[in-house]
Design an enzyme around this catalytic site. Structure first.
Site, PDB file in Angstrom:
ATOM      1  N   LYS A 121       0.815  -1.221   0.000  1.00 39.27           N
ATOM      2  CA  LYS A 121       0.000   0.000   0.000  1.00 39.27           C
ATOM      3  C   LYS A 121       0.846   1.267   0.000  1.00 39.27           C
ATOM      4  O   LYS A 121       0.497   2.240  -0.677  1.00 39.27           O
ATOM      5  CB  LYS A 121      -1.004   0.002   1.156  1.00 39.27           C
ATOM      6  N   ASN A 144      -1.521   6.035   7.297  1.00 41.20           N
ATOM      7  CA  ASN A 144      -0.801   5.027   8.075  1.00 41.20           C
ATOM      8  C   ASN A 144       0.662   5.430   8.184  1.00 41.20           C
ATOM      9  O   ASN A 144       1.311   5.669   7.173  1.00 41.20           O
ATOM     10  CB  ASN A 144      -0.943   3.665   7.385  1.00 41.20           C
ATOM     11  N   HIS A 193      -1.125  -9.762  11.465  1.00 41.71           N
ATOM     12  CA  HIS A 193      -1.703  -9.202  12.689  1.00 41.71           C
ATOM     13  C   HIS A 193      -2.673 -10.176  13.375  1.00 41.71           C
ATOM     14  O   HIS A 193      -3.651  -9.748  13.999  1.00 41.71           O
ATOM     15  CB  HIS A 193      -2.432  -7.880  12.390  1.00 41.71           C
TER      16      HIS A 193
END
Length: 453
Positions: A121, A144, A193
């Site tokens: 990303k 982010n 995650h």
């Protein structure tokens, strides 16, 4: 007597890292009451907040549920798990939970391009920024946090922009109710995650919140998880490594070479891209599709993609020593990213890959790394807390070595490498057992390589 905090409830910023500090600055600019809580005894931006506004109430140590229940809202930083008991209790009691992207989406007055995904990303958003630079578009780049690349989202509101480009994590999307992006994209989803989510489906649902209220959707045809969770009325532009339909992005052959194209119109050859591997071809197609969705002209897309040289810590070439190339892919903090890096580096060379991996595995399954290593690697050098777990997944596919430090790992890899090989730091893990962050890990690797004799 009713406590003053109940008479005039304040927003409570939960976590005082870079994102929390950006929320504090935003509240100060808008004269909004707020308090800060953080479980850490020395939050990273505590001194900065004290210099900016010394009278802000800051409470450090374990969260106290009764104090959170007094809040007008909880502005939760992405690094804080919403399952934390005190936060979960406040949510059950009806205290509103929000975050920096949620606040940004309510305040932004220009259209938003939002990108999320497990891998790529930052590269895609930076590629798109390069395209917009060629087109002289006034945009803000943030989201982010990798502070050397992007600004916190709320800081972007300080200046008027025609577009906002946001890289958004699943953690930020958890607290985003309605993003209302003009263009939204999920690049891909791979296991990551899983220490923070109950399952891969739970992680996927967090990513899919990016589509809430969006006006246009960009889809990756090669990734089923790129689609919204249900049928959406928003117009779609897709991209993929196959031939594109009119108005879509993909690849077309010409004289034995592959070209990035939209419909039947060729834009530029794959060989013109400065970054190796089909994953970077896919990233370039994603940036191209986003630009098409924004209405950017072909000439600017071609110029922007041809000029883009890549980002630090993302399969970044470091040096060649005695015929061996060294690559810093410290940003690869999950298994999918590391496996892709191994395959793509091996595809572009006669030799094989020596992988340096390890760190904090985030409860990931390392088994998907084994096929890539079997096909493309000469050996693996393992470091960090979860080195044994990675070893268990790779045995007996390839030779394994263990190192206590990154410097030792680089030396071990050098001793095993042959001319034409590549030594690749692509850890498949988080960094915080040995380093401050992935940037620190990557910079340490570069120093180790530079120190080779």
């Amino acid at each position: 007597m009713i406590p003053s905090s109940r008479q005039n409830p304040a927003s409570v910023i939960v976590g005082l890292g870079d994102t929390g500090f950006s929320c504090a600055r935003y509240f100060i600019r808008h004269s909004r009451q707020f308090r800060v809580v953080d479980t850490r005894p020395h939050p990273p931006r505590l001194a900065d907040l004290a210099n900016l506004k010394p009278d802000v109430e800051v409470e450090l140590g374990e969260f106290r549920a009764e104090r959170l229940l007094e809040a007008r809202e909880l502005v939760v930083s992405p690094g804080v798990d919403l399952r934390t008991p005190a936060l979960a209790a406040a949510a059950r009691a009806g205290v509103p939970i929000t975050g920096d992207i949620d606040i940004f989406s309510r305040e932004a007055r220009s259209p938003i391009v939002a990108v999320t995904g497990s891998n790529g990303k930052s590269t895609v958003v930076a590629m798109l920024a390069g395209i917009l630079d060629q087109a002289n578009v006034n945009y803000g780049l943030g989201g982010n946090l990798d502070g050397r690349l992007f600004r916190p989202a709320l800081d972007l509101l300080e200046e008027e922009r025609d577009w906002y480009l946001l890289e958004i994590s699943s953690f930020q999307l958890e607290t985003t109710q309605q993003l209302n992006a003009d263009v939204a994209l999920i690049l891909n989803i791979s296991p990551d995650h899983l220490d923070r989510y109950d399952s891969l489906d739970d992680y996927t649902r967090a990513k899919q919140r990016i589509f809430r209220g969006c006006s246009r959707i960009v889809l990756n045809r090669d990734e089923p998880c790129s689609r919204p969770p249900d049928s959406a009325a928003a117009p779609v532009i897709s991209y993929g490594l196959d031939a594109p339909a009119p108005g879509q992005a993909g690849l077309l052959p010409l004289d034995g070479e592959r070209w990035l194209a939209s419909g039947n119109q060729r834009y530029l050859p794959v060989q013109a891209l400065k970054m190796p591997g089909d994953h970077n071809v896919s990233n370039a197609l994603a940036a191209m599709a986003l630009a098409l969705a924004m209405g950017v002209e072909r000439e600017h897309i071609v110029a922007g993609l041809a000029a883009f040289a890549g980002l630090p810590h993302r399969c970044q070439w470091v040096a060649t020593r005695v015929g061996v190339d060294y690559y810093n892919d410290s940003k690869a903090t999950n298994v999918g990213a590391a496996a892709a890096a191994v395959r793509n580096l091996a595809a572009d060379r006669a030799g094989r890959v020596l992988l340096i991996a390890g760190g904090v595995g985030k409860d990931a399954d390392f088994a998907p790394l084994a096929p890539a290593m079997r096909e493309s690697a000469r050996a693996a050098v393992l470091i960090g807390r979860d080195a044994d777990r990675i070893a268990a997944a790779l045995e007996p596919e390839i030779p394994l070595f263990f190192a206590d430090t990154l410097d030792e790992a680089v030396s071990t890899a050098r001793n095993q490498a042959l001319p034409g090989d590549a030594v690749l730091l692509s850890p498949a893990c988080a960094s915080f057992d040995m380093f401050e962050n992935f940037q620190h890990r990557g910079e340490s690797f570069i120093r180790c390589v530079e120190g080779l004799q």
